[in-house]
Structure formats: C-alpha cells, structure tokens
Design a protein around this motif. Structure first.
Motif, PDB file in Angstrom:
ATOM      1  N   SER A  60      62.580 -63.696  13.699  1.00 18.12           N
ATOM      2  CA  SER A  60      63.767 -63.815  12.847  1.00 18.12           C
ATOM      3  C   SER A  60      64.552 -65.067  13.193  1.00 18.12           C
ATOM      4  N   GLU A  61      64.645 -65.380  14.482  1.00 21.01           N
ATOM      5  CA  GLU A  61      65.342 -66.597  14.897  1.00 21.01           C
ATOM      6  C   GLU A  61      64.630 -67.844  14.375  1.00 21.01           C
ATOM      7  N   LEU A  62      63.299 -67.863  14.451  1.00 26.99           N
ATOM      8  CA  LEU A  62      62.544 -69.013  13.934  1.00 26.99           C
ATOM      9  C   LEU A  62      62.742 -69.157  12.425  1.00 26.99           C
ATOM     10  N   GLU A  63      62.733 -68.041  11.713  1.00 26.60           N
ATOM     11  CA  GLU A  63      62.944 -68.086  10.270  1.00 26.60           C
ATOM     12  C   GLU A  63      64.316 -68.672   9.936  1.00 26.60           C
ATOM     13  N   HIS A  64      65.316 -68.274  10.705  1.00 27.24           N
ATOM     14  CA  HIS A  64      66.664 -68.771  10.473  1.00 27.24           C
ATOM     15  C   HIS A  64      66.742 -70.277  10.741  1.00 27.24           C
ATOM     16  N   ARG A  65      66.147 -70.712  11.864  1.00 23.11           N
ATOM     17  CA  ARG A  65      66.192 -72.133  12.208  1.00 23.11           C
ATOM     18  C   ARG A  65      65.468 -72.989  11.185  1.00 23.11           C
ATOM     19  N   ALA A  66      64.390 -72.447  10.613  1.00 21.10           N
ATOM     20  CA  ALA A  66      63.608 -73.208   9.647  1.00 21.10           C
ATOM     21  C   ALA A  66      64.100 -73.013   8.211  1.00 21.10           C
ATOM     22  N   ALA A  67      65.170 -72.231   8.034  1.00 23.44           N
ATOM     23  CA  ALA A  67      65.708 -71.933   6.699  1.00 23.44           C
ATOM     24  C   ALA A  67      64.624 -71.377   5.781  1.00 23.44           C
ATOM     25  N   LEU A  68      63.836 -70.439   6.291  1.00 27.26           N
ATOM     26  CA  LEU A  68      62.769 -69.842   5.502  1.00 27.26           C
ATOM     27  C   LEU A  68      63.363 -69.023   4.364  1.00 27.26           C
ATOM     28  N   THR A  69      62.865 -69.269   3.155  1.00 25.88           N
ATOM     29  CA  THR A  69      63.307 -68.509   1.987  1.00 25.88           C
ATOM     30  C   THR A  69      62.088 -68.110   1.160  1.00 25.88           C
ATOM     31  N   VAL A  70      62.217 -67.039   0.411  1.00 28.66           N
ATOM     32  CA  VAL A  70      61.183 -66.589  -0.511  1.00 28.66           C
ATOM     33  C   VAL A  70      61.767 -66.607  -1.918  1.00 28.66           C
ATOM     34  N   ASP A  71      61.100 -67.310  -2.832  1.00 25.92           N
ATOM     35  CA  ASP A  71      61.516 -67.342  -4.227  1.00 25.92           C
ATOM     36  C   ASP A  71      60.890 -66.138  -4.920  1.00 25.92           C
ATOM     37  N   ALA A  72      61.653 -65.054  -4.986  1.00 24.58           N
ATOM     38  CA  ALA A  72      61.114 -63.810  -5.529  1.00 24.58           C
ATOM     39  C   ALA A  72      60.695 -63.952  -6.984  1.00 24.58           C
ATOM     40  N   ALA A  73      61.449 -64.754  -7.756  1.00 23.94           N
ATOM     41  CA  ALA A  73      61.112 -64.920  -9.170  1.00 23.94           C
ATOM     42  C   ALA A  73      59.772 -65.629  -9.334  1.00 23.94           C
ATOM     43  N   ALA A  74      59.577 -66.705  -8.570  1.00 24.54           N
ATOM     44  CA  ALA A  74      58.304 -67.426  -8.644  1.00 24.54           C
ATOM     45  C   ALA A  74      57.165 -66.561  -8.135  1.00 24.54           C
ATOM     46  N   LEU A  75      57.430 -65.800  -7.088  1.00 20.46           N
ATOM     47  CA  LEU A  75      56.402 -64.926  -6.529  1.00 20.46           C
ATOM     48  C   LEU A  75      55.995 -63.853  -7.539  1.00 20.46           C
ATOM     49  N   ALA A  76      56.970 -63.318  -8.266  1.00 26.61           N
ATOM     50  CA  ALA A  76      56.674 -62.279  -9.247  1.00 26.61           C
ATOM     51  C   ALA A  76      55.799 -62.795 -10.380  1.00 26.61           C
ATOM     52  N   ARG A  77      55.886 -64.106 -10.658  1.00 25.53           N
ATOM     53  CA  ARG A  77      55.102 -64.674 -11.756  1.00 25.53           C
ATOM     54  C   ARG A  77      53.654 -64.941 -11.372  1.00 25.53           C
ATOM     55  N   VAL A  78      53.306 -64.813 -10.100  1.00 23.65           N
ATOM     56  CA  VAL A  78      51.919 -65.007  -9.672  1.00 23.65           C
ATOM     57  C   VAL A  78      51.122 -63.775 -10.084  1.00 23.65           C
ATOM     58  N   HIS A  79      50.219 -63.964 -11.020  1.00 18.66           N
ATOM     59  CA  HIS A  79      49.453 -62.836 -11.567  1.00 18.66           C
ATOM     60  C   HIS A  79      48.255 -62.522 -10.679  1.00 18.66           C
ATOM     61  N   VAL A  80      48.041 -61.255 -10.405  1.00 13.15           N
ATOM     62  CA  VAL A  80      46.885 -60.798  -9.633  1.00 13.15           C
ATOM     63  C   VAL A  80      45.897 -60.188 -10.622  1.00 13.15           C
ATOM     64  N   ASP A  81      44.811 -60.907 -10.887  1.00 11.39           N
ATOM     65  CA  ASP A  81      43.824 -60.476 -11.877  1.00 11.39           C
ATOM     66  C   ASP A  81      42.740 -59.663 -11.182  1.00 11.39           C
ATOM     67  N   LEU A  82      42.757 -58.361 -11.403  1.00 15.11           N
ATOM     68  CA  LEU A  82      41.785 -57.492 -10.746  1.00 15.11           C
ATOM     69  C   LEU A  82      40.385 -57.671 -11.298  1.00 15.11           C
TER      70      LEU A  82
END
Length: 343
Positions: A294-316
């Motif tokens: 968690s400390e490393l994530e904070h120092r590196a300003a790690l973020t997740v773009d949930a909207a962009a991630l949701a648009r990634v289609h998983v084609d079964l």
C-alpha cells in the motif's frame, strides 16, 4: 549463484557510460566478475579477472571433502577456467543484447521481487516474541485444550414423561424409525439426515438434518439430558455411523447416530510452540507485506481507471492466441519459502 539466476540478472539494463539517471523501470548494473580493484590475478580476460584472494575465499567456503579435489595445479586451473568461461558467456550475451530479451527480463523481475521480499520480510521483521506466543496461546486456548467431543445427528419425538399415552405412541413411532435407520448404510449420514428432517420434532436441529455439531458430554447432558450423554458415550467405541437404541429423556425420545469423535486435547504452549510461532510469523509477514505494498502504491500514485477497465471486453468465444511472450508477473504471497519443522 545458479546459472539461471545469474543469467536472469542480465535483464537489468546495463546502461554503462550513460551519465543520466536511469528512467523508472531501467537500471544500471555492473556485471563484471571482479568489481573491486587490486588483488593478484590468477586468470584474466578482456578487462576482468579472478584473483588469488577470491580463489582462496571460494575454496574456504567449500567443505574439506570438496577442497580435496583442488590439491593439484591441474584441478585449480580447471576450476578458475570454468569461472572465466562462464563470464565470457555473460559478456557474449550482453554483446548480443540479450539483456533486453523478454524471457530474461521476466526472469530478472522475478529474481528482483524474490530478493526484495527476503530483504523486506525475512531480514527486516523481528522474530516472534515470547509475549506474542503467550498471548496467542491464551486467545486461542480452546484450540489446544478441550474435553472429549462427539458429533451426533438425532431424531427427536416430543413426549414428556408425564404424558404416558403420548410416550407410548412416540415409542412405537421411534421403533419404526429406528428400524428404517438401521436399514440405511451405516456411513450414509445424509440418508439419516433426511429421515431426521422428515420426522424430528426438535425445532433447533430439524432444519439441520438433526445435526448437533460437536459437543462435549457435559454439554450434551446440559442441553438434552444425561441419558443422551451416556448413550453418546456408548457409541464412541464402535465409531461413526453407529446408531443408538431409543433413548428416553424427560422431554421425549431420541434416536442418535454418531457422525464424528474428537478425543480430549491438552496441549501446552511448549507442545504447540513451533506450529504457533510459524502461524504468527506468517500473519506478521502478511500484514507487513500488505502495508508495504500500500505504501508503494501511494508513493507511485497508482490509480485504476475503472471506466476504461470496464470497456475491456472479455470474449469467451475468441480462439486462444499464441503467447506473445512470458506471462506477466503477479503479486506473490508473503509466506516463507522454507518451512521450519520441529526437531
């Protein structure tokens, strides 16, 4: 160091001669065999060497039986030439740019993360203290000290002793149900459970197929009557699957089936010291690792773009593609690579 691990270090970008600081994800590393100046060379090649001082140290790190092999000049020459030839292969790999090969980069990342974990968790964390051990033992004492317990399923028919007519009717019904239970395979606990669910009149356990969970004989006597406790004790010698007869108590009639047995447990802190210490160490490592990530994530300003991630289609239904390279790394579990067993 194993050849695989030594080769994996090549993936760190060797930006020798570059005066700027490396960008994130890049590094400068010195892959020469001998980095310290001085010493008496016993074998040399293109700007590098093995010194007599290093050779003495390597030999002293061997067991006496291994050292016996290197008593002659020929054997010592064979050894140092082997070291030199390995380093020549390292130089050739660098000359061919293999430090950038995806497999080498992936192997290096794994080696770096593994070494980082050792430095952060194995080397930095204090050992489990006596106070921590005593506290954990006290908090979980029921895991180490408990009376003998049995697990029963029961079929109960309500019939107070004071109601003789009702007792008689219930006794007749209980006898028929006991005959049905005896016709079942002894270890088919689910079948007895279905019988209990269909006919038992005990509201707490009927929805659970008559399951009483693990209880001590004292708890059975308190909750269902001393007759049930004594009947349960008599079932233990013949093991799970054994049926009682019809057991009469003040409140009604029981048909019991033994489904499990746990002998009494009386383990002292000394008895469980190794296992408990290992468990506490794992818990300590897990907490420390989670907090540090968690400390490393904070120092590196790690973020997740949930909207962009949701648009990634998983084609079964998409066909499986050939692998484009080594599988990406994932967060390792913070558990010791070496398990300590009691002597």
């Amino acid at each position: 160091m194993s050849p695989a691990l030594r080769l994996s270090t090549l993936a760190v970008l060797a930006l020798v001669g570059c005066e700027r600081s490396p960008a994130p994800g890049q590094a400068r590393v010195d892959l020469r065999h001998t980095r310290a100046p001085g010493g008496t060379p016993v074998v040399s090649w293109s700007g590098d060497q093995v010194t007599a001082e290093e050779l003495r140290q390597r030999l002293e790190e061997m067991s006496p039986a291994q050292r016996e092999r290197y008593q002659t000049l020929e054997r010592k020459r064979e050894y140092v030439e082997g070291l030199a030839r390995y380093e020549l292969l390292v130089q050739e790999a660098l000359a061919r740019g293999l430090q950038d090969d995806p497999e080498v980069v992936a192997a290096t990342k794994r080696a770096l993360v593994s070494r980082l974990m050792r430095a952060r968790l194995d080397d930095a964390l204090p050992p489990v203290s006596e106070a921590q051990l005593a506290d954990a033992y006290a908090r979980h004492r029921e895991d180490y000290v408990r009376p003998e317990q049995v697990r029963l399923s029961h079929l109960f028919l309500a019939a107070p002793r004071s109601d003789a007519a009702r007792v008689a009717r219930a006794h007749e019904t209980a006898g028929k149900l006991l005959a049905e239970a005896r016709a079942l395979p002894p270890t088919d606990f689910a079948a007895f459970g279905r019988l209990a669910r269909a006919h038992s009149e005990e509201p707490r356990t009927q929805p659970l197929d008559g399951d009483l969970r693990y209880r001590s004989f004292e708890e059975l006597a308190r909750d269902f009557g001393p007759e049930v406790a004594e009947a349960a004790r008599a079932l233990v010698p013949t093991g799970p699957g054994t049926l009682s007869g019809v057991v009469r108590t003040d409140t009604g009639l029981h048909v019991l089936q033994l489904t499990g047995h746990q002998p009494a447990l009386n383990q002292t802190l000394e008895d469980v010291r190794v296992a408990l210490s290992g468990r506490l160490a794992q818990e300590q490592r897990a907490r420390a690792w989670t907090e540090w990530i968690s400390e490393l994530e904070h120092r590196a300003a790690l973020t997740v773009d949930a909207a962009a991630l949701a648009r990634v289609h998983v084609d079964l239904n998409a066909p499986v593609r050939p692998a484009s390279g080594p599988a990406p790394g994932s967060l390792p579990a913070p558990f010791p690579s070496v398990q300590v067993t009691p002597p």
